[in-house]
Design a protein around this motif. Structure first.
Motif, short mmCIF file in Angstrom:
data_model
loop_
_atom_site.label_atom_id
_atom_site.label_comp_id
_atom_site.label_asym_id
_atom_site.label_seq_id
_atom_site.Cartn_x
_atom_site.Cartn_y
_atom_site.Cartn_z
N GLY A 183 1.02 -1.55 -0.21
CA GLY A 183 -0.08 -0.12 -0.19
C GLY A 183 1.06 0.87 -0.01
N PRO A 184 0.26 2.11 -0.69
CA PRO A 184 1.19 3.71 -0.92
C PRO A 184 1.68 4.01 0.55
N VAL A 185 0.64 3.99 1.54
CA VAL A 185 0.65 5.30 3.27
C VAL A 185 1.79 4.25 3.32
N ARG A 186 1.49 2.76 3.65
CA ARG A 186 2.67 2.12 4.05
C ARG A 186 4.07 2.20 3.90
N ALA A 187 4.29 2.96 2.44
CA ALA A 187 5.72 2.66 2.00
C ALA A 187 6.20 3.95 1.94
N ALA A 188 5.23 4.44 1.91
CA ALA A 188 5.66 6.19 2.17
C ALA A 188 6.23 6.10 3.63
N LYS A 189 4.85 5.68 4.43
CA LYS A 189 5.83 5.86 6.36
C LYS A 189 7.34 5.14 6.51
N TYR A 190 7.05 4.15 6.00
CA TYR A 190 9.15 3.36 6.12
C TYR A 190 8.87 4.27 5.26
N LEU A 191 9.00 4.77 3.88
CA LEU A 191 10.22 5.63 3.40
C LEU A 191 10.59 6.81 4.89
N GLN A 192 9.85 7.35 5.41
CA GLN A 192 9.70 8.74 6.27
C GLN A 192 10.43 8.43 7.25
N GLY A 193 10.78 7.20 8.04
CA GLY A 193 11.28 6.89 8.97
C GLY A 193 12.38 6.82 8.32
N VAL A 194 12.59 5.50 6.91
CA VAL A 194 14.66 5.43 6.96
C VAL A 194 14.88 6.90 6.11
N VAL A 195 14.13 8.05 6.22
CA VAL A 195 14.92 9.13 6.11
C VAL A 195 15.20 10.09 7.15
N GLY A 196 13.83 10.41 8.43
CA GLY A 196 14.16 10.48 9.58
C GLY A 196 12.87 11.70 9.66
N VAL A 197 11.99 11.86 8.88
CA VAL A 197 10.60 12.90 8.57
C VAL A 197 9.68 12.64 8.97
N VAL A 198 8.77 13.28 9.17
CA VAL A 198 7.59 13.28 9.96
C VAL A 198 6.43 11.83 9.11
N GLN A 199 6.37 10.94 9.52
CA GLN A 199 5.66 9.52 8.82
C GLN A 199 4.56 9.73 9.36
N ASP A 200 3.69 10.58 8.54
CA ASP A 200 2.25 11.14 8.15
C ASP A 200 1.72 9.86 6.82
N GLY A 201 2.83 9.54 5.73
CA GLY A 201 2.06 9.10 5.22
C GLY A 201 1.84 9.32 3.58
N ARG A 202 2.19 10.25 3.76
CA ARG A 202 2.30 11.38 2.27
C ARG A 202 3.41 11.79 2.34
N ILE A 203 3.86 11.81 0.71
CA ILE A 203 5.24 12.18 0.48
C ILE A 203 4.93 12.97 0.05
N GLY A 204 6.10 14.70 0.80
CA GLY A 204 6.34 15.95 -0.05
C GLY A 204 7.00 16.06 -0.14
N PRO A 205 7.17 17.59 -0.11
CA PRO A 205 8.86 17.70 -0.33
C PRO A 205 9.88 18.17 0.96
#
Length: 142
Positions: free
Chosen positions: A93-115
């Motif tokens: 799922g896109p939300v889960r993928a986004a949250k994991y990416l955000q966790g890896v790069v150290g930004v807020v894990q809101d499930g929405r990839i933004g700037p």
């Protein structure tokens, strides 16, 4: 420019099956990873199972692009990271993928990839792919 979508789609489709319509599958009728619900949402609102069974390559690409690639901003992610996140989105799922990416790069894990996520990903590109895949595999084993 969306330079990597077609190649990423080809790689993802190597692992997607054909027709599936099992009563116990909450996704319902599925062809090459596309559910009837998503086919109706992005291609043909009044589609029936036979329409899904005859999905064209162009229709398939439309669903994958809109439901997964665009949802994770694949066109804006660095080479390699785009495919890793896209494949993760297709399978989890896109939300889960986004949250994991955000966790890896150290930004807020809101499930929405933004700037902020995109900038952090570009800054860490060298380690993101390995870290993201390692986290994903650990979650599958749990």
């Amino acid at each position: 420019m969306d330079r990597n979508f077609q190649r990423a789609l080809e790689l993802v489709l190597k692992h997607e099956g054909g027709w599936s319509d099992h009563a116990d599958d909450p996704g319902g009728p599925t062809m090459k990873g596309v559910t009837l619900a998503n086919f109706r949402r992005y291609v043909k609102a009044d589609a029936i199972k036979d329409d899904l069974r005859r999905i064209t390559d162009a229709q398939l690409a439309t669903v994958y692009r809109r439901f997964y690639w665009d949802a994770v901003h694949g066109a804006e992610l660095p080479d390699g990271v785009d495919y890793a996140v896209f494949d993760f989105a297709v399978n989890s799922g896109p939300v889960r993928a986004a949250k994991y990416l955000q966790g890896v790069v150290g930004v807020v894990q809101d499930g929405r990839i933004g700037p902020a996520t995109i900038a952090a990903t570009k800054a860490m590109r060298a380690t993101v792919i390995n870290d993201l895949c390692d986290k994903r595999m650990k979650s599958c084993a749990a």
